[in-house]
Write an enzyme that holds these catalytic residues in place. Structure first.
Site, PDB file in Angstrom:
ATOM      1  N   CYS A  18      35.801 -47.863  46.514  1.00 17.82           N
ATOM      2  CA  CYS A  18      35.215 -46.863  47.414  1.00 17.82           C
ATOM      3  C   CYS A  18      35.492 -45.472  46.832  1.00 17.82           C
ATOM      4  O   CYS A  18      36.223 -45.336  45.836  1.00 17.82           O
ATOM      5  CB  CYS A  18      35.866 -46.974  48.788  1.00 17.82           C
ATOM      6  SG  CYS A  18      37.653 -46.711  48.691  1.00 17.82           S
ATOM      7  N   HIS A 130      51.646 -51.094  57.560  1.00 17.97           N
ATOM      8  CA  HIS A 130      50.720 -50.657  56.505  1.00 17.97           C
ATOM      9  C   HIS A 130      51.020 -49.185  56.204  1.00 17.97           C
ATOM     10  O   HIS A 130      51.269 -48.388  57.120  1.00 17.97           O
ATOM     11  CB  HIS A 130      49.269 -50.815  56.961  1.00 17.97           C
ATOM     12  CG  HIS A 130      48.282 -50.585  55.846  1.00 17.97           C
ATOM     13  ND1 HIS A 130      47.906 -49.320  55.445  1.00 17.97           N
ATOM     14  CD2 HIS A 130      47.631 -51.442  55.034  1.00 17.97           C
ATOM     15  CE1 HIS A 130      47.045 -49.426  54.434  1.00 17.97           C
ATOM     16  NE2 HIS A 130      46.872 -50.704  54.167  1.00 17.97           N
ATOM     17  N   GLU A 132      49.267 -46.681  55.509  1.00 16.39           N
ATOM     18  CA  GLU A 132      48.440 -45.700  56.214  1.00 16.39           C
ATOM     19  C   GLU A 132      48.934 -45.492  57.649  1.00 16.39           C
ATOM     20  O   GLU A 132      49.009 -44.357  58.142  1.00 16.39           O
ATOM     21  CB  GLU A 132      46.978 -46.152  56.231  1.00 16.39           C
ATOM     22  CG  GLU A 132      46.073 -45.160  56.951  1.00 16.39           C
ATOM     23  CD  GLU A 132      44.645 -45.668  57.126  1.00 16.39           C
ATOM     24  OE1 GLU A 132      44.155 -46.403  56.263  1.00 16.39           O
ATOM     25  OE2 GLU A 132      44.035 -45.319  58.153  1.00 16.39           O
ATOM     26  N   CYS A 200      36.362 -46.400  58.097  1.00 12.50           N
ATOM     27  CA  CYS A 200      35.621 -45.609  57.116  1.00 12.50           C
ATOM     28  C   CYS A 200      34.316 -46.289  56.714  1.00 12.50           C
ATOM     29  O   CYS A 200      34.124 -47.494  56.925  1.00 12.50           O
ATOM     30  CB  CYS A 200      36.495 -45.344  55.894  1.00 12.50           C
ATOM     31  SG  CYS A 200      36.663 -46.771  54.821  1.00 12.50           S
ATOM     32  N   SER A 272      39.786 -51.784  46.870  1.00  3.35           N
ATOM     33  CA  SER A 272      40.737 -51.434  45.803  1.00  3.35           C
ATOM     34  C   SER A 272      40.559 -52.309  44.567  1.00  3.35           C
ATOM     35  O   SER A 272      41.377 -52.251  43.652  1.00  3.35           O
ATOM     36  CB  SER A 272      42.181 -51.609  46.306  1.00  3.35           C
ATOM     37  OG  SER A 272      42.361 -51.019  47.549  1.00  3.35           O
TER      38      SER A 272
HETATM   39  S1  SF4 Z   1      39.782 -44.781  53.923  1.00  4.37           S
HETATM   40 FE1  SF4 Z   1      40.540 -46.209  52.374  1.00  4.37          FE
HETATM   41  S2  SF4 Z   1      38.897 -47.738  52.147  1.00  4.37           S
HETATM   42 FE2  SF4 Z   1      38.020 -45.969  53.203  1.00  4.37          FE
HETATM   43  S3  SF4 Z   1      37.114 -44.641  51.627  1.00  4.37           S
HETATM   44 FE3  SF4 Z   1      39.212 -43.941  51.946  1.00  4.37          FE
HETATM   45  S4  SF4 Z   1      40.472 -45.066  50.457  1.00  4.37           S
HETATM   46 FE4  SF4 Z   1      38.506 -46.132  50.640  1.00  4.37          FE
END
Ligand code: SF4
Length: 334
Positions: A18, A130, A132, A200, A272
């Site tokens: 991505c 995670h 994030e 996303c 990824s």
């Molecule tokens: S949030 Fe994560 S999966 Fe979505 S575009 Fe960004 S890096 Fe890629």
């Protein structure tokens, strides 16, 4: 047992890298070229060991925590983002920080900061542990609550049920998240949140592609790491549709028994996962049983994110070109 030979391999598109992953890898590669070494990267820059090993081979030092980074060194934060506590520690230590946090993750952090400032209790829909989620929860740890399932909503104990906001991790299942948000709306009718959700574009598009392909194949192979949230969600989406799906790191994980009786096999890759792994998997499948390859694209992607301004400035001063990746991968037959 049916012995139908494999006749067709259907590649899901979009798949693989991505814009946030492209950007994060570009940042490390450019930093390795233009910043003083050693260059440290906190945690996996993206959740894929092939990517990490390739960058390690180019000179990047991967660490789990900042205490492994010497004072005044350069450190890159991963695409998943970090909590304010990590940023503060880096500042205190005099580290030169290059931030590879995906802008779509940063957007969620900014929403958390705004809701916290306005006095909301904030419900984050996501998976504990995670990177994030750890980073986002760190923006307002005293007023954030984490849920993963609709059943978790009943257990929430907020100060004011009329002052509740929700956010979501970027890489969740679209369908599961909708169920969570509906449960939140039932319990907290005045809840506020993002216009849609924070999942996303890349996560949504890859899941949409899997929904299309899973309906046409007997088995789906998802190439991605066990700790990749979006790759795991692709397996789930296919499984929920009744199409057996397996998460594999690379071609070496393919098991012949999965393919017994499968006339059509789908292949996709998490956000990824580099495209060369897709090529290797397809070639391995065709080595096991010659089959035609077809691609199904549900949407074209043209999202790009710029690099951090400071890094671009350093690169220009060093006379280096700013990298721009090519975007959506296309399978190339060997
Ligand atoms: S949030 Fe994560 S999966 Fe979505 S575009 Fe960004 S890096 Fe890629």
């Amino acid at each position: 047992m049916t012995t139908t030979p494999l006749q067709q391999i259907i590649l899901a598109g979009p798949r693989g890298f991505c814009a946030g992953v492209d950007r994060a890898i570009d940042i490390v590669e450019l930093a390795l070229q233009v910043c003083p070494h050693p260059i440290y990267v906190r945690r996996e820059i993206v959740h894929n060991r092939h990517v990490v090993e390739a960058l390690r081979a180019k000179g990047a030092h991967f660490v789990d925590e900042l205490d492994e980074v010497p004072d005044n060194a350069t450190v890159i934060f991963s695409a998943h983002g970090v909590s304010p506590a990590v940023r503060a520690e880096a500042l205190r230590r005099g580290l030169s920080v290059i931030d590879a946090t995906c802008p779509l993750v940063t957007k969620v952090h900014l929403e958390a900061i705004r809701y916290a400032r306005e006095g909301y209790s904030i419900i984050l829909v996501g998976h504990a542990d995670h990177d994030e989620v750890v980073g986002t929860m760190g923006e307002a740890p005293d007023r954030m609550f984490l849920i993963a399932h609709p059943e978790d909503v009943d257990r929430l104990d907020v100060t004011d049920p009329d002052k509740v906001a929700y956010l979501t991790q970027t890489t969740l299942s679209v369908d599961d998240t909708r169920d969570c948000v509906e449960a939140l709306r039932r319990r907290f009718p005045k809840i506020v949140g993002p216009a849609k959700d924070d999942i996303c574009y890349a996560t949504q598009n890859r899941q949409a592609a899997v929904k299309t392909v899973a309906g046409e194949v007997d088995v789906l192979l998802v190439i991605g790491a066990a700790n990749s949230s979006n790759a795991n969600r692709l397996v789930e989406v296919s499984t929920v549709m009744g199409t057996p799906s397996y998460l594999i790191n690379d071609k070496n994980d393919i098991r012949a028994e999965w393919l017994e009786g499968a006339g059509r096999v789908g292949v996709t890759a998490g956000a990824s996962t580099p495209e060369f792994l897709v090529t290797e998997v397809v070639n391995e499948l065709r080595r096991m049983c010659p089959a035609a390859v077809r691609e199904v694209h549900v949407v074209e992607e043209d999202v790009r994110f710029g690099l951090p301004r400071e890094l671009e400035d350093i690169a220009r001063r060093a006379g280096k070109a700013i990298p721009t990746r090519s975007g959506l991968p296309t399978f190339k037959e060997e």
